[in-house]
Design a protein around this motif. Structure first.
Motif, PDB file in Angstrom:
ATOM      1  N   LEU A 117       3.510   5.244  -3.662  1.00  0.00           N
ATOM      2  CA  LEU A 117       4.048   6.561  -3.362  1.00  0.00           C
ATOM      3  C   LEU A 117       5.576   6.553  -3.404  1.00  0.00           C
ATOM      4  O   LEU A 117       6.198   7.514  -3.880  1.00  0.00           O
ATOM      5  CB  LEU A 117       3.560   7.030  -1.988  1.00  0.00           C
ATOM      6  N   ALA A 140      -3.068   4.046   1.509  1.00  0.00           N
ATOM      7  CA  ALA A 140      -2.463   5.280   0.997  1.00  0.00           C
ATOM      8  C   ALA A 140      -3.201   6.504   1.515  1.00  0.00           C
ATOM      9  O   ALA A 140      -2.576   7.511   1.888  1.00  0.00           O
ATOM     10  CB  ALA A 140      -2.480   5.257  -0.538  1.00  0.00           C
ATOM     11  N   GLY A 176       0.800  -1.221   0.000  1.00  0.00           N
ATOM     12  CA  GLY A 176       0.000   0.000   0.000  1.00  0.00           C
ATOM     13  C   GLY A 176       0.830   1.266   0.000  1.00  0.00           C
ATOM     14  O   GLY A 176       0.341   2.340  -0.372  1.00  0.00           O
ATOM     15  N   THR A 177       2.084   1.168   0.410  1.00  0.00           N
ATOM     16  CA  THR A 177       2.961   2.335   0.454  1.00  0.00           C
ATOM     17  C   THR A 177       3.944   2.395  -0.718  1.00  0.00           C
ATOM     18  O   THR A 177       4.623   3.409  -0.891  1.00  0.00           O
ATOM     19  CB  THR A 177       3.763   2.342   1.764  1.00  0.00           C
ATOM     20  N   ALA A 228      -2.768   3.130  -8.402  1.00  0.00           N
ATOM     21  CA  ALA A 228      -3.330   2.135  -7.487  1.00  0.00           C
ATOM     22  C   ALA A 228      -4.720   1.700  -7.938  1.00  0.00           C
ATOM     23  O   ALA A 228      -5.077   0.517  -7.861  1.00  0.00           O
ATOM     24  CB  ALA A 228      -3.391   2.707  -6.067  1.00  0.00           C
ATOM     25  N   SER A 241       0.161   8.496  -8.241  1.00  0.00           N
ATOM     26  CA  SER A 241       0.275   7.201  -7.569  1.00  0.00           C
ATOM     27  C   SER A 241      -1.099   6.661  -7.186  1.00  0.00           C
ATOM     28  O   SER A 241      -1.328   5.453  -7.195  1.00  0.00           O
ATOM     29  CB  SER A 241       1.165   7.324  -6.323  1.00  0.00           C
ATOM     30  N   GLY A 242      -2.044   7.565  -6.851  1.00  0.00           N
ATOM     31  CA  GLY A 242      -3.403   7.117  -6.522  1.00  0.00           C
ATOM     32  C   GLY A 242      -4.109   6.499  -7.709  1.00  0.00           C
ATOM     33  O   GLY A 242      -4.758   5.451  -7.593  1.00  0.00           O
ATOM     34  N   SER A 298      -4.772  -1.508  -0.838  1.00  0.00           N
ATOM     35  CA  SER A 298      -3.717  -0.495  -0.902  1.00  0.00           C
ATOM     36  C   SER A 298      -4.227   0.941  -0.971  1.00  0.00           C
ATOM     37  O   SER A 298      -3.640   1.829  -0.330  1.00  0.00           O
ATOM     38  CB  SER A 298      -2.773  -0.786  -2.069  1.00  0.00           C
ATOM     39  N   PRO A 299      -5.298   1.265  -1.712  1.00  0.00           N
ATOM     40  CA  PRO A 299      -5.760   2.659  -1.704  1.00  0.00           C
ATOM     41  C   PRO A 299      -6.202   3.167  -0.328  1.00  0.00           C
ATOM     42  O   PRO A 299      -5.845   4.290   0.035  1.00  0.00           O
ATOM     43  CB  PRO A 299      -6.923   2.645  -2.711  1.00  0.00           C
ATOM     44  N   GLY A 319      -1.654   9.405   4.028  1.00  0.00           N
ATOM     45  CA  GLY A 319      -1.758  10.814   3.647  1.00  0.00           C
ATOM     46  C   GLY A 319      -2.443  11.647   4.708  1.00  0.00           C
ATOM     47  O   GLY A 319      -2.052  12.793   4.977  1.00  0.00           O
TER      48      GLY A 319
END
Length: 316
Positions: free
Chosen positions: A18, A256, A14-15, A93, A89-90, A252-253, A260
């Motif tokens: 980024l 993220a 998930g990281t 994902a 990056s979003g 993962s989103p 954030g």
């Protein structure tokens, strides 16, 4: 143990979107940075397994390692790294979340494994949740390169799906070899292919590695993302099926967004929360058969689920 490993895979992966974005934006050539990440991680793991007596260098001569590395590492990550030059990056994902759906479709189309309706519904629900989660915060500048980047990520996910399915066959064929060694070998091959692509397609300057952002991105992606994350993923494929560990792409989103919010003061709306719950519901539904098998198996059952058992339970 399976759920713990799955949770770690979700947290680590998930990281990584980024981390990739930070490195590419700081000037790292995408194919070179991906190549050095996977080759170094694979080489360290493989040498460690050889020292422990759980692998031999003859494994590197098997064509299965090349094929797996070409699909699972080279195809997937050459596409992702290149595309993140032009998409956020979003959004990367979001597009990567099509992986489990592609696995189900490939198994249905090529392996004649009919997916149960609840799995297909789960894929749709999970992907809808990803869209709810990420789209409100995306600022999309539609351009030919942006569209190309989106298409390239989807092509990479086709490679990912094919590699995940094929890796299950490789693990069964090499049942006496540690999944860690198999994973390390395919990462080395994928890394070499990425290096060759880098030599042919992009210039790079060694001094860029001195930057804190580029060095930090490479270190995190190599050690945590590849050595730890991909080893756990390969272990999960060996213990369950290709679809179950691949659903980290739905988780993962939310991770993220949480990172954030905690560290960069990014806003979280009710749509974000709705997306999180939708993703969780879809993930549970798509894996209903496998989860039932894992959670309610008899105590006398073997510790490792076999492929026929999983296929009969979930047909995924």
């Amino acid at each position: 143990m399976i759920m713990l490993a799955y949770s770690l895979v979700c947290l680590i992966f998930g990281t990584t979107f980024l981390a990739i974005k930070i490195g590419v934006d700081a000037g790292l050539p995408p194919f070179f940075s991906a190549g050095i990440r996977f080759f170094l991680a694979g080489a360290v793991l493989f040498i460690w397994m050889v020292i422990k007596g759980k692998a031999s260098f003859s494994l590197l001569l098997r064509k299965e390692m090349l094929i797996t590395g070409a699909a699972l590492t080279f195809g997937t990550f050459s596409a992702l790294y290149w595309a993140e030059q032009y998409v956020s990056s979003g959004l990367a994902a979001v597009l990567s979340a099509t992986g489990p759906m592609m696995i189900l479709l490939m198994q249905t189309a090529f392996l004649r494994q009919k997916a149960p309706s609840y799995s297909l519904y789960g894929c749709i629900i999970g992907f809808t949740g990803v869209l709810l989660l990420v789209l409100p915060s995306l600022v999309v500048d539609v351009s030919p390169l942006w569209i190309t980047g989106c298409i390239v990520v989807l092509i990479g996910e086709c490679c990912y799906a094919a590699g995940a399915i094929y890796s299950k066959k490789v693990i069964n064929a090499f049942s006496g070899v540690s999944p860690v060694a198999l994973n390390a070998a395919q990462m080395m091959y994928g890394g070499v292919l990425l290096f060759l692509l880098s030599l042919a397609a992009e210039p790079w300057h060694p001094e860029i590695l001195i930057s804190l952002k580029t060095a930090g991105s490479l270190l995190y992606l190599t050690v945590i993302g590849s050595m730890v994350g991909h080893t756990l993923f390969y272990w999960l494929v060996a213990r369950t099926n290709p679809v179950f560990p691949s659903t980290w792409l739905y988780i993962s989103p939310p991770i993220a967004v949480g990172v954030g919010y905690l560290f960069y003061n990014e806003a979280v709306t009710w749509i974000t929360l709705l997306g999180v719950f939708t993703i969780i519901a879809g993930t549970v539904l798509v894996n209903a058969g496998a989860l039932k098998e894992l959670l309610f198996k008899k105590k006398t059952a073997p510790a490792v689920l076999t492929a026929p058992q999983l296929d009969a339970a979930a047909q995924k």
